[in-house]
Design an enzyme around this catalytic site. Structure first.
Site, PDB file in Angstrom:
ATOM      1  N   PRO A  10       9.880 -14.306  -5.555  1.00 51.35           N
ATOM      2  CG  PRO A  10      11.959 -14.196  -4.496  1.00 51.35           C
ATOM      3  CD  PRO A  10      11.195 -13.664  -5.678  1.00 51.35           C
ATOM      4  NE  ARG A  18       3.669 -12.554   0.610  1.00 50.51           N
ATOM      5  CZ  ARG A  18       4.609 -11.833  -0.027  1.00 50.51           C
ATOM      6  NH1 ARG A  18       4.655 -11.813  -1.355  1.00 50.51           N
ATOM      7  NH2 ARG A  18       5.498 -11.151   0.660  1.00 50.51           N
ATOM      8  CE1 TYR A  23       2.687  -7.583  -1.102  1.00 52.86           C
ATOM      9  CE2 TYR A  23       2.416  -8.991   0.821  1.00 52.86           C
ATOM     10  CZ  TYR A  23       3.175  -8.094   0.086  1.00 52.86           C
ATOM     11  OH  TYR A  23       4.407  -7.714   0.546  1.00 52.86           O
ATOM     12  CG  ASN A  74       5.070  -8.557  -8.048  1.00 50.33           C
ATOM     13  OD1 ASN A  74       6.100  -8.249  -7.442  1.00 50.33           O
ATOM     14  ND2 ASN A  74       3.872  -8.519  -7.485  1.00 50.33           N
ATOM     15  CB  ALA A  77      11.770  -9.321  -1.363  1.00 53.12           C
ATOM     16  CD  GLU A  98       9.679  -3.129 -10.618  1.00 49.91           C
ATOM     17  OE1 GLU A  98      10.761  -3.408 -11.185  1.00 49.91           O
ATOM     18  OE2 GLU A  98       9.609  -2.418  -9.598  1.00 49.91           O
ATOM     19  CG  HIS A 100       5.799  -3.583  -6.954  1.00 43.22           C
ATOM     20  ND1 HIS A 100       6.569  -4.665  -6.597  1.00 43.22           N
ATOM     21  CD2 HIS A 100       6.573  -2.798  -7.729  1.00 43.22           C
ATOM     22  CE1 HIS A 100       7.778  -4.524  -7.129  1.00 43.22           C
ATOM     23  NE2 HIS A 100       7.797  -3.404  -7.826  1.00 43.22           N
TER      24      HIS A 100
END
Ligand code: DQA
Length: 145
Positions: A10, A18, A23, A74, A77, A98, A100
């Site tokens: 999401p 963003r 980010y 990724n 949330a 994973e 981020h």
């Protein structure tokens, strides 16, 4: 050529628009193009998918994992609460990294825990888009072992 699934959860469709501090400035398609280029050098095709919907991500994993060699994800949330996504990653039986963009360990306390990371061989956090390139290297090392 074997395939790596590059999956985004999401709000990651809005990268670039963003908060740049967390980010970075690159759009999702820029990031995907960078990953595709470095994966190609190591002999992998990249199959991309982004959704704002948990079920769509799980449907994609169920359909595509049997044809792939690894996963870079990724989960946005969903990282912090989706046991369903955790289970879909485990069920894929694929090595998963994973990623981020932001450092989830130094932000709000609720971001510190990842429920999806235990389904992954590695987690990279806080390295902005270079984290994805590191993820390709980690997966490659794991797959050639
Ligand atoms: C994120 C971190 C998550 O906490 C957040 O909800 C995101 C992006 C990251 O890339 O830093 O949407 O996964």
């Amino acid at each position: 050529m074997s395939a790596i699934l590059l999956i985004h959860g999401p709000n990651l469709n809005r990268l670039g628009a963003r908060d740049n501090k967390h980010y970075g400035e690159r759009s999702l398609s820029d990031i995907e193009a960078g990953v595709r280029e470095s994966a190609k050098k190591l002999g992998y095709d990249i199959k991309t998918f982004q959704s704002n919907h948990e079920g769509a991500l799980i449907d994609f994993l169920q359909k595509e994992a049997p044809k792939a060699s690894g996963i870079i994800i990724n989960p946005g949330a969903l990282t912090h609460y989706s046991y369903a996504l955790h289970d879909a990653l485990v069920d894929s039986r694929l090595p998963c990294v994973e990623v981020h963009l932001s450092d989830i360990g130094s932000r709000e306390p609720w971001r510190r825990n990842s429920v999806t990371a235990p389904a992954c061989i590695s987690q990279i956090s806080g390295k902005k888009e270079s984290g994805y390139l590191e993820a390709v290297e980690i997966l490659h090392k794991h797959l050639v072992k």
